[in-house]
Design an enzyme around this catalytic site. Structure first.
Site, PDB file in Angstrom:
ATOM      1  N   LYS A   1      -3.224 -13.857  -0.051  1.00  0.00           N
ATOM      2  CA  LYS A   1      -2.206 -12.873  -0.395  1.00  0.00           C
ATOM      3  C   LYS A   1      -0.874 -13.468   0.043  1.00  0.00           C
ATOM      4  O   LYS A   1      -0.624 -13.656   1.239  1.00  0.00           O
ATOM      5  CB  LYS A   1      -2.449 -11.541   0.314  1.00  0.00           C
ATOM      6  CG  LYS A   1      -1.353 -10.519   0.017  1.00  0.00           C
ATOM      7  CD  LYS A   1      -1.454  -9.292   0.902  1.00  0.00           C
ATOM      8  CE  LYS A   1      -0.223  -8.417   0.698  1.00  0.00           C
ATOM      9  NZ  LYS A   1      -0.175  -7.265   1.635  1.00  0.00           N
TER      10      LYS A   1
ATOM     11  N   GLY B   1       4.698   0.019   4.830  1.00  0.00           N
ATOM     12  CA  GLY B   1       4.600   0.935   5.951  1.00  0.00           C
ATOM     13  C   GLY B   1       5.445   2.187   5.848  1.00  0.00           C
ATOM     14  O   GLY B   1       5.447   3.016   6.764  1.00  0.00           O
TER      15      GLY B   1
ATOM     16  N   ALA C   1       1.523  -1.780  -0.916  1.00  0.00           N
ATOM     17  CA  ALA C   1       2.579  -1.368   0.022  1.00  0.00           C
ATOM     18  C   ALA C   1       3.214  -0.027  -0.328  1.00  0.00           C
ATOM     19  O   ALA C   1       3.474   0.277  -1.486  1.00  0.00           O
ATOM     20  CB  ALA C   1       3.667  -2.429   0.141  1.00  0.00           C
ATOM     21  N   GLY C   2       3.464   0.762   0.716  1.00  0.00           N
ATOM     22  CA  GLY C   2       4.210   2.002   0.587  1.00  0.00           C
ATOM     23  C   GLY C   2       3.393   3.241   0.305  1.00  0.00           C
ATOM     24  O   GLY C   2       3.935   4.342   0.240  1.00  0.00           O
TER      25      GLY C   2
ATOM     26  N   ASN D   1      -2.768  -0.394   4.239  1.00  0.00           N
ATOM     27  CA  ASN D   1      -3.186  -0.608   5.618  1.00  0.00           C
ATOM     28  C   ASN D   1      -2.705   0.525   6.522  1.00  0.00           C
ATOM     29  O   ASN D   1      -3.486   1.292   7.067  1.00  0.00           O
ATOM     30  CB  ASN D   1      -2.653  -1.960   6.103  1.00  0.00           C
ATOM     31  CG  ASN D   1      -3.167  -2.374   7.482  1.00  0.00           C
ATOM     32  OD1 ASN D   1      -3.007  -3.507   7.889  1.00  0.00           O
ATOM     33  ND2 ASN D   1      -3.786  -1.488   8.226  1.00  0.00           N
ATOM     34  N   THR D   2      -1.374   0.645   6.657  1.00  0.00           N
ATOM     35  CA  THR D   2      -0.793   1.554   7.637  1.00  0.00           C
ATOM     36  C   THR D   2      -1.230   2.998   7.444  1.00  0.00           C
ATOM     37  O   THR D   2      -1.487   3.712   8.423  1.00  0.00           O
ATOM     38  CB  THR D   2       0.744   1.477   7.583  1.00  0.00           C
ATOM     39  OG1 THR D   2       1.148   0.109   7.681  1.00  0.00           O
ATOM     40  CG2 THR D   2       1.377   2.262   8.713  1.00  0.00           C
TER      41      THR D   2
END
Length: 257
Positions: A96, A157, A184-185, A206-207
């Site tokens: 990635k 995040g 993301a986001g 992830n977050t």
């Protein structure tokens, strides 16, 4: 089922492995999500001590495909070097690719991204580029040899969800035959479901899971949301309308006098 560089997986959720409260929580969240691909930072493995067990042993025990990333890299040279080290540590040519251009928003440096992608692909890597939802950049990444594109839906995040829904839908329409992963986001399962309803092939996050009050339950919720969004997309959702349309027929209704 979705295919990345010729490898097929059932789950359309890719899950990050950072920031979990404990190793056991990470393992339980991965299992609950149903994911078959996890992203792993080389920096974290180096911090844990490559070859000394611990985190890497935990990941290997999950029986999932590993997608190393170049998180935290801000230059082409740094990203390429990190990718080559990751290939040695994790034993995979998947990467990635992140080349960060802005410290606050963590927005990709798309110029450096394309340059680094060319170098890595020539070296035999299978690149998953973290990019913006810009179709011109996407075309240049494909020209460089990428077979997957990973546009963001909001800053990493931020948990904001799709900040440019029209842009994401345009991106999907522009690349109808390319595997696209929204990266993301994403903050809520409803965000994941929304972008899957646009027709994207998968999401990576992830977050939103790792920092949830209950990461294991949230991982399960995201797995179900991704699946539901894909099913809804295939069912061809009703397009928005500008006016009300009665769902009950008015022709033939009884008239009372």
């Amino acid at each position: 089922m979705v295919s990345f560089y010729g490898e097929e997986v059932q789950s359309r959720l890719l899950l990050g492995t950072a920031q979990y409260p404990s190793p056991q929580c990470l393992a339980d969240a991965v299992k609950a999500s149903g994911t078959e691909i996890v992203t792993v930072s080389l920096r974290r493995e180096m911090a844990a001590g490559a070859g000394r067990g611990g985190f890497w042993d935990l990941i290997r025990g999950l029986n999932v495909k590993v997608l190393p990333n170049t998180a935290g890299c801000h230059t082409v040279k740094e990203a390429v070097t990190t990718a080559k080290m990751a290939r040695e540590v994790f034993g995979t040519d998947w990467i990635k690719l992140e080349v960060i251009g802005h410290h606050d928003s963590l927005q990709p440096d798309v110029f450096g991204l394309v340059e680094a992608a060319k170098i890595l692909i020539e070296d035999g890597f299978k690149v998953f580029p973290y990019t913006t939802a810009d179709v011109i950049v996407g075309e240049k990444l494909l020209d460089a040899g990428c077979e997957v594109l990973m546009p963001w839906c909001a800053p990493i995040g931020s948990a904001r969800g799709p900040i440019d829904p029209d842009g994401l839908e345009t991106y999907r329409a522009h690349f109808p035959d390319v595997p696209l992963v929204v990266d993301a986001g994403l903050g809520r399962p409803s965000h994941a479901m929304e972008v899957m309803e646009y027709g994207f092939d998968a999401v990576l996050l992830n977050t939103a899971v790792a920092k949830a009050g209950d990461p294991v339950a949230m991982a399960k919720a995201f797995g179900e949301a991704v699946s539901a969004g894909r099913t809804a997309y295939k069912a061809q959702p009703l397009a928005p309308r500008d006016m009300a349309v009665p769902s009950t027929p008015v022709i033939g209704m009884a008239v009372f006098e």
